[in-house]
Design an enzyme around this catalytic site. Structure first.
Site, PDB file in Angstrom:
ATOM      1  CE  LYS A   1      -2.188   3.197   2.306  1.00 15.56           C
ATOM      2  NZ  LYS A   1      -1.791   4.517   1.733  1.00 15.56           N
TER       3      LYS A   1
ATOM      4  N   GLY B   1       5.969   4.423   9.079  1.00 16.31           N
ATOM      5  CA  GLY B   1       5.158   5.632   9.084  1.00 16.31           C
ATOM      6  C   GLY B   1       5.297   6.349  10.414  1.00 16.31           C
TER       7      GLY B   1
ATOM      8  CB  THR C   1       0.255   5.859  11.064  1.00 18.06           C
ATOM      9  OG1 THR C   1      -0.092   7.157  10.603  1.00 18.06           O
ATOM     10  CG2 THR C   1      -0.320   4.831  10.121  1.00 18.06           C
TER      11      THR C   1
ATOM     12  CD  GLU D   1      12.045   0.227  11.961  1.00 15.15           C
ATOM     13  OE1 GLU D   1      12.694   1.276  11.912  1.00 15.15           O
ATOM     14  OE2 GLU D   1      12.234  -0.643  12.819  1.00 15.15           O
TER      15      GLU D   1
ATOM     16  CB  CYS E   1      12.352   7.915  10.337  1.00 15.66           C
ATOM     17  SG  CYS E   1      13.532   6.868   9.467  1.00 15.66           S
TER      18      CYS E   1
ATOM     19  CD  GLU F   1       8.936  12.132  12.836  1.00 18.79           C
ATOM     20  OE1 GLU F   1       7.746  11.760  12.930  1.00 18.79           O
ATOM     21  OE2 GLU F   1       9.830  11.427  12.353  1.00 18.79           O
TER      22      GLU F   1
HETATM   23  P1  NAD Z   1       1.995   8.309   7.822  1.00 21.81           P
HETATM   24  O1  NAD Z   1       2.004   7.614   9.129  1.00 21.81           O
HETATM   25  O2  NAD Z   1       1.087   9.454   7.634  1.00 21.81           O
HETATM   26  O3  NAD Z   1       1.645   7.282   6.637  1.00 21.81           O
HETATM   27  C1  NAD Z   1       2.404   6.082   6.437  1.00 21.81           C
HETATM   28  C2  NAD Z   1       1.539   5.113   5.659  1.00 21.81           C
HETATM   29  O4  NAD Z   1       0.483   4.677   6.517  1.00 21.81           O
HETATM   30  C3  NAD Z   1       0.868   5.715   4.416  1.00 21.81           C
HETATM   31  O5  NAD Z   1       0.850   4.758   3.378  1.00 21.81           O
HETATM   32  C4  NAD Z   1      -0.539   6.012   4.925  1.00 21.81           C
HETATM   33  O6  NAD Z   1      -1.503   6.055   3.888  1.00 21.81           O
HETATM   34  C5  NAD Z   1      -0.765   4.825   5.859  1.00 21.81           C
HETATM   35  N1  NAD Z   1      -1.817   5.042   6.860  1.00 21.81           N
HETATM   36  C6  NAD Z   1      -2.263   6.210   7.372  1.00 21.81           C
HETATM   37  N2  NAD Z   1      -3.254   5.984   8.261  1.00 21.81           N
HETATM   38  C7  NAD Z   1      -3.426   4.650   8.326  1.00 21.81           C
HETATM   39  C8  NAD Z   1      -4.289   3.798   9.084  1.00 21.81           C
HETATM   40  N3  NAD Z   1      -5.182   4.274   9.942  1.00 21.81           N
HETATM   41  N4  NAD Z   1      -4.176   2.458   8.912  1.00 21.81           N
HETATM   42  C9  NAD Z   1      -3.255   1.948   8.061  1.00 21.81           C
HETATM   43  N5  NAD Z   1      -2.437   2.697   7.303  1.00 21.81           N
HETATM   44  C10 NAD Z   1      -2.507   4.038   7.439  1.00 21.81           C
HETATM   45  O7  NAD Z   1       3.516   8.694   7.536  1.00 21.81           O
HETATM   46  P2  NAD Z   1       4.123   9.519   6.307  1.00 21.81           P
HETATM   47  O8  NAD Z   1       3.741  10.957   6.489  1.00 21.81           O
HETATM   48  O9  NAD Z   1       3.835   8.835   5.012  1.00 21.81           O
HETATM   49  O10 NAD Z   1       5.703   9.317   6.585  1.00 21.81           O
HETATM   50  C11 NAD Z   1       6.395  10.077   7.512  1.00 21.81           C
HETATM   51  C12 NAD Z   1       6.476   9.362   8.857  1.00 21.81           C
HETATM   52  O11 NAD Z   1       7.079   8.091   8.659  1.00 21.81           O
HETATM   53  C13 NAD Z   1       7.361  10.106   9.838  1.00 21.81           C
HETATM   54  O12 NAD Z   1       6.802  10.018  11.120  1.00 21.81           O
HETATM   55  C14 NAD Z   1       8.668   9.326   9.771  1.00 21.81           C
HETATM   56  O13 NAD Z   1       9.474   9.452  10.908  1.00 21.81           O
HETATM   57  C15 NAD Z   1       8.172   7.938   9.575  1.00 21.81           C
HETATM   58  N6  NAD Z   1       9.222   7.114   8.973  1.00 21.81           N
HETATM   59  C16 NAD Z   1       9.854   6.154   9.732  1.00 21.81           C
HETATM   60  C17 NAD Z   1      10.907   5.416   9.193  1.00 21.81           C
HETATM   61  C18 NAD Z   1      11.652   4.373  10.009  1.00 21.81           C
HETATM   62  O14 NAD Z   1      12.363   3.554   9.428  1.00 21.81           O
HETATM   63  N7  NAD Z   1      11.527   4.370  11.326  1.00 21.81           N
HETATM   64  C19 NAD Z   1      11.304   5.642   7.870  1.00 21.81           C
HETATM   65  C20 NAD Z   1      10.639   6.624   7.131  1.00 21.81           C
HETATM   66  C21 NAD Z   1       9.592   7.350   7.688  1.00 21.81           C
END
Ligand code: NAD
Length: 485
Positions: free
Chosen positions: A176, A230, A234, A252, A287, A387
């Protein structure tokens, strides 16, 4: 500019357009131009993908045929390498990073696929004899159907970081993509779909919203595990939905990582990595970005002065243009969020540089924010605790390693940290004290995919990369045999 892409979903080995006629659009955050349209899948479509993935997992020999899995993964990596230039340009256009950063991301992602292609034929369990006639075989089996939920900031590498070990371990996977970046995940899946001998339904792609597609993957009983990268918010929602079926989750999540510079550090290298480690070139939308800079009182003033000079020398612009050092942030919503944090910084701390939206000339079409540094940020300020996901650094002072550790650990997150010093005893002492999944010494941001990593505290659950990153997508089964009469 990449030609406009019209993406479809990949379900049961077939490319299918949206059945509900709804679509998502991704736009170039530097220019506002349309990059791709993608389906905004309905509940029925995601359920269809889950059902075909289940059939593929249970009805084919994929889970038992590790040489086939290795071959498929090697070929996928090879084909992506052959098309790396076109994928790089698409990634830059879709999420705004510079061409150099985009190519680096793709090379890393392809390396991950090759690494797990190598491990696919090396999945072992163990055997023990606990009493004279009793043998225990502990075998490693794939989990089944995996929902891989991907964010927009590293959509290529973070898709491959989940998909490659999950496929190598013998699972079927449904990807997804994030709503901002469906195009790059479509392009990589398209290359996969052209490979021979892959059973239909082993890899699916379902574009849509988190609240429909992501939430259904997390909730549905026919999905055995969710691998989400994410935000922590989330992550909590996904874990809650997954708890209805006691599904395994690998999360993650976010971070607010400390980069600690002691008085005896290699000053020039530490300065260079203060910006590099914070991923300033990508507006700190990473992240593990080291966005909390902790400075020993002895070097504080000189360091802040040098940081200001370097931040001010960075050229903002469209990442595909020559000479650009820092691209846009992802969206207008994100601009608004970052500007709110800049307001907090102006109230709670001392602005060193930046603090404004850059919108003159060509920049007017995109989402650009000047590299920003705040000094003397109070640890309890929201700027220190949350963040930002924008080009904003917070500087803190400390006196001695105890205080440095205290400030570093004053966070809900625990993803990464770094310590800069020539004194190895102090470096290792701090590395042990800091509650974080990764601690670098005299460097920042290097994550070889052969070495395991994961988040502590609210930065996540589970392990990525290395052998354990593959084991994460397996479960152990005990088969006990009594060979007595
Ligand atoms: P996000 O949490 O908004 O979205 C991540 C994914 O989850 C997207 O595909 C989104 O559509 C999906 N999503 C959203 N709500 C959901 C739900 N209720 N159920 C299931 N899926 C859902 O994050 P983003 O804005 O896309 O990315 C940035 C975030 O990701 C930052 O917090 C960053 O720190 C984190 N991140 C972490 C790592 C790591 O390795 N730890 C790496 C990259 C990004």
């Amino acid at each position: 500019m990449t030609p406009m892409l019209t993406c479809s979903n990949y379900i049961g080995g077939k490319w299918v357009s949206s059945t509900n006629g709804e679509s998502l659009e991704s736009r170039n955050p530097a220019t506002g131009e349309l990059v791709c349209t993608a389906p905004n899948a309905s509940l029925e479509e995601v359920r269809e993908a889950i059902s075909t993935a289940r059939q593929a997992f249970e009805g084919t020999s994929w889970a038992e045929d590790s040489p086939l899995r290795a071959r498929v993964l090697y070929r996928w990596a090879q084909e992506m390498r052959n098309r790396i230039e076109e994928l790089t340009r698409l990634l830059t256009d879709e999420n705004g990073k510079t061409l150099a950063d985009a190519k680096g991301e793709l090379e890393r992602g392809i390396g991950i696929v090759e690494y797990y292609a190598g491990l696919a034929q090396n999945v072992f369990g163990k055997t023990s004899i606990s009493s004279p006639n009793y043998y225990s075989f502990v075998i490693r089996e794939p989990m089944g159907v995996i929902g891989a939920i991907v964010p927009w900031n590293f959509p290529a590498v973070l898709m491959l970081r989940a998909v490659a070990p999950a496929l190598a371990a013998g699972n079927a996977v449904i990807v997804k993509p994030a709503s901002y970046t469906p195009g790059i995940n479509y392009a990589m899946t398209k290359i996969f779909s052209e490979l021979e001998d892959v059973p239909d339904g082993i890899l699916s792609l379902v574009s849509g919203t988190g609240s429909i597609v992501g939430a259904e993957l997390a909730r549905n009983r026919e999905v055995d595990m969710i691998a989400l990268t994410g935000s922590s918010e989330t992550g909590k929602r996904v874990m809650q939905a997954a708890s209805e079926t006691l599904k395994k989750v690998s999360l993650e999540l976010g971070g607010k990582s400390p980069n600690i510079v002691l008085g005896d550090a290699n000053f020039d290298k530490a300065i260079q990595y203060a910006l590099k480690g914070a991923w300033m070139s990508f507006g700190c939308q990473v992240c593990y970005a080291g966005t909390r800079i902790l400075l020993d009182n002895a070097i504080h003033d000189r360091f802040v002065e040098a940081l200001k000079k370097q931040a001010e020398s960075m050229k903002l612009g469209y990442g595909a243009n020559q000479g650009v050092d820092i691209g846009p942030v992802i969206s207008q919503d994100q601009v608004d969020i970052i500007m709110d944090y800049i307001d907090i910084g102006n109230q709670d701390a001392k602005l060193v540089t930046g603090g404004f939206r850059a919108d003159s000339g060509d920049l007017s079409k995109g989402f650009f924010i000047a590299p920003t540094v705040f000094d003397d940020v109070p640890v309890e300020s929201r700027l220190s605790q949350e963040e930002v996901f924008g080009p904003v650094l917070s500087v803190f002072r400390f006196d001695g390693v105890e205080e440095a550790a205290e400030i570093a650990n004053n966070s809900l997150f625990g993803l990464a940290a770094a310590v800069w010093t020539k004194d190895i005893n102090k470096a290792l002492g701090l590395a042990r004290k800091i509650k974080s999944g990764t601690v670098w010494i005299n460097t920042y941001g290097r994550l070889p995919y052969q070495a395991e990593m994961g988040g502590q505290k609210e930065s996540g659950i589970g392990i990525q990369y290395g052998e354990e990153g593959l084991n994460e997508f397996t479960q152990l089964k005990h088969i006990g045999i009594d060979i007595g009469d």
